[in-house]
Design a protein around this motif. Sequence first.
Motif, PDB file in Angstrom:
ATOM      1  N   PRO A   1       0.907  -1.442  -0.036  1.00  0.00           N
ATOM      2  CA  PRO A   1       0.047  -0.001   0.009  1.00  0.00           C
ATOM      3  C   PRO A   1       0.838   1.360  -0.048  1.00  0.00           C
ATOM      4  O   PRO A   1       2.076   1.152   0.606  1.00  0.00           O
ATOM      5  N   PRO A   2       0.243   2.410  -0.608  1.00  0.00           N
ATOM      6  CA  PRO A   2       1.247   3.612  -0.596  1.00  0.00           C
ATOM      7  C   PRO A   2       1.934   3.957   0.556  1.00  0.00           C
ATOM      8  O   PRO A   2       3.003   4.431   0.510  1.00  0.00           O
ATOM      9  N   GLU A   3       0.887   3.890   1.839  1.00  0.00           N
ATOM     10  CA  GLU A   3       1.510   4.405   2.828  1.00  0.00           C
ATOM     11  C   GLU A   3       3.037   3.497   3.530  1.00  0.00           C
ATOM     12  O   GLU A   3       3.665   4.056   4.171  1.00  0.00           O
ATOM     13  N   GLN A   4       3.024   2.440   2.962  1.00  0.00           N
ATOM     14  CA  GLN A   4       4.495   1.523   3.113  1.00  0.00           C
ATOM     15  C   GLN A   4       5.539   1.742   2.004  1.00  0.00           C
ATOM     16  O   GLN A   4       6.463   1.133   2.465  1.00  0.00           O
ATOM     17  N   CYS A   5       5.329   2.742   1.066  1.00  0.00           N
ATOM     18  CA  CYS A   5       6.531   2.911   0.260  1.00  0.00           C
ATOM     19  C   CYS A   5       7.525   3.360   1.251  1.00  0.00           C
ATOM     20  O   CYS A   5       7.479   4.369   1.931  1.00  0.00           O
ATOM     21  N   ALA A   6       8.713   3.180   0.767  1.00  0.00           N
ATOM     22  CA  ALA A   6       9.753   3.513   1.284  1.00  0.00           C
ATOM     23  C   ALA A   6      10.096   5.150   0.977  1.00  0.00           C
ATOM     24  O   ALA A   6      10.178   5.403  -0.254  1.00  0.00           O
ATOM     25  N   THR A   7      10.528   5.771   1.957  1.00  0.00           N
ATOM     26  CA  THR A   7      10.979   7.216   1.463  1.00  0.00           C
ATOM     27  C   THR A   7      12.324   7.352   1.335  1.00  0.00           C
ATOM     28  O   THR A   7      13.019   8.535   1.056  1.00  0.00           O
ATOM     29  N   GLY A   8      12.983   6.278   1.965  1.00  0.00           N
ATOM     30  CA  GLY A   8      14.792   6.366   1.652  1.00  0.00           C
ATOM     31  C   GLY A   8      14.905   5.287   0.387  1.00  0.00           C
ATOM     32  O   GLY A   8      14.573   5.931  -0.769  1.00  0.00           O
ATOM     33  N   VAL A   9      15.367   4.403   0.828  1.00  0.00           N
ATOM     34  CA  VAL A   9      15.267   3.257  -0.530  1.00  0.00           C
ATOM     35  C   VAL A   9      15.036   1.858   0.047  1.00  0.00           C
ATOM     36  O   VAL A   9      14.623   1.565   1.175  1.00  0.00           O
ATOM     37  N   HIS A  10      14.378   1.196  -1.071  1.00  0.00           N
ATOM     38  CA  HIS A  10      14.116  -0.064  -0.690  1.00  0.00           C
ATOM     39  C   HIS A  10      14.979  -1.134  -1.187  1.00  0.00           C
ATOM     40  O   HIS A  10      15.395  -1.083  -2.264  1.00  0.00           O
ATOM     41  N   ALA A  11      15.570  -1.809  -0.216  1.00  0.00           N
ATOM     42  CA  ALA A  11      16.920  -2.648  -0.645  1.00  0.00           C
ATOM     43  C   ALA A  11      16.476  -3.932  -0.867  1.00  0.00           C
ATOM     44  O   ALA A  11      15.717  -4.477   0.216  1.00  0.00           O
ATOM     45  N   ILE A  12      16.879  -4.827  -1.988  1.00  0.00           N
ATOM     46  CA  ILE A  12      16.370  -6.027  -1.924  1.00  0.00           C
ATOM     47  C   ILE A  12      17.609  -6.953  -2.104  1.00  0.00           C
ATOM     48  O   ILE A  12      18.566  -6.790  -3.152  1.00  0.00           O
ATOM     49  N   ILE A  13      18.061  -7.701  -1.161  1.00  0.00           N
ATOM     50  CA  ILE A  13      19.361  -8.422  -0.915  1.00  0.00           C
ATOM     51  C   ILE A  13      19.247  -9.820  -1.205  1.00  0.00           C
ATOM     52  O   ILE A  13      18.442 -10.578  -0.590  1.00  0.00           O
ATOM     53  N   ALA A  14      20.200 -10.327  -2.127  1.00  0.00           N
ATOM     54  CA  ALA A  14      20.266 -11.966  -2.562  1.00  0.00           C
ATOM     55  C   ALA A  14      21.516 -12.456  -1.810  1.00  0.00           C
ATOM     56  O   ALA A  14      22.742 -11.983  -2.298  1.00  0.00           O
ATOM     57  N   ARG A  15      21.417 -13.125  -0.799  1.00  0.00           N
ATOM     58  CA  ARG A  15      22.537 -13.790  -0.341  1.00  0.00           C
ATOM     59  C   ARG A  15      23.339 -14.791  -1.114  1.00  0.00           C
ATOM     60  O   ARG A  15      22.631 -15.099  -2.160  1.00  0.00           O
ATOM     61  N   GLY A  16      24.385 -15.486  -0.625  1.00  0.00           N
ATOM     62  CA  GLY A  16      24.862 -16.424  -1.508  1.00  0.00           C
ATOM     63  C   GLY A  16      24.430 -17.753  -1.114  1.00  0.00           C
ATOM     64  O   GLY A  16      23.490 -17.956  -0.434  1.00  0.00           O
TER      65      GLY A  16
END
Length: 239
Positions: free
Chosen positions: A30-45
């Motif tokens: 939902p719009p209220e949960q959009c990041a105001t900084g960055v949204h990081a998606i991290i893929a481990r090894g």
Amino acid sequence: MLGLIRLYSLVVFTIASDLFFQQTHGQNVPPEQCATGVHAIIARGQAATGETGFDPLNVMAALQNLILNQIPGSTSLGLPYQYGAENKFVAVYDGAQLLQDYITSYVASCPKAKIVVVGYSLGACLTMDAICGTSSIGFIPVTALDSKYASNVIGVIAYGDETFAPLQSWNVGTCDIGLGLFPRLAPWSCEPFASSIHSYCDIGDSQCCSPFPLDNNAAHHAYQAKYDQAVVDFIKERL
């Protein structure tokens, strides 16, 4: 009776697997949960031999914490791809497709989103394939992410990428003449996102900088401690 038990077990496992991927598929918020900084998606090894349990961040948790602590309004998650799969090529294909879906669905929910994608080792392979498309021999083809997302994806970080190709503008680290075990044959396909990419590869990492593992591949396990803060600083610059 034994056959029925095996069939029942297979059905339960299949349903459970389907539910898992349905619950983690996509990034609609939902719009209220959009990041105001960055949204990081991290893929481990890739999961180590004998590793048990569900741990979508593993050694990448430290970088996640730095991003959340130093860039206010940020959100993050560990990509739930098949990092425990025996077939690394299937895992990379699965992860690259999933990462693309996460990016496109998050932008659909948050059109002004600023996204950072980070991958380590096997996660770096899928991250670069998701952004640039596949051009390494042996990997299952994935089409590059549409260039229209270049304004949203402001950071693409790869640690110890086995698809590493030398002499690229986005290469960072001490590896100048080595190449990955499965080098990217068409690195120019990364160009729409070139300003956002930092691919870290050091001499002594036999997975991204072969054929000279000068320190028994220790370099492959040193990126987090060595470069995590530099990555966060780069993300801040990109913002």
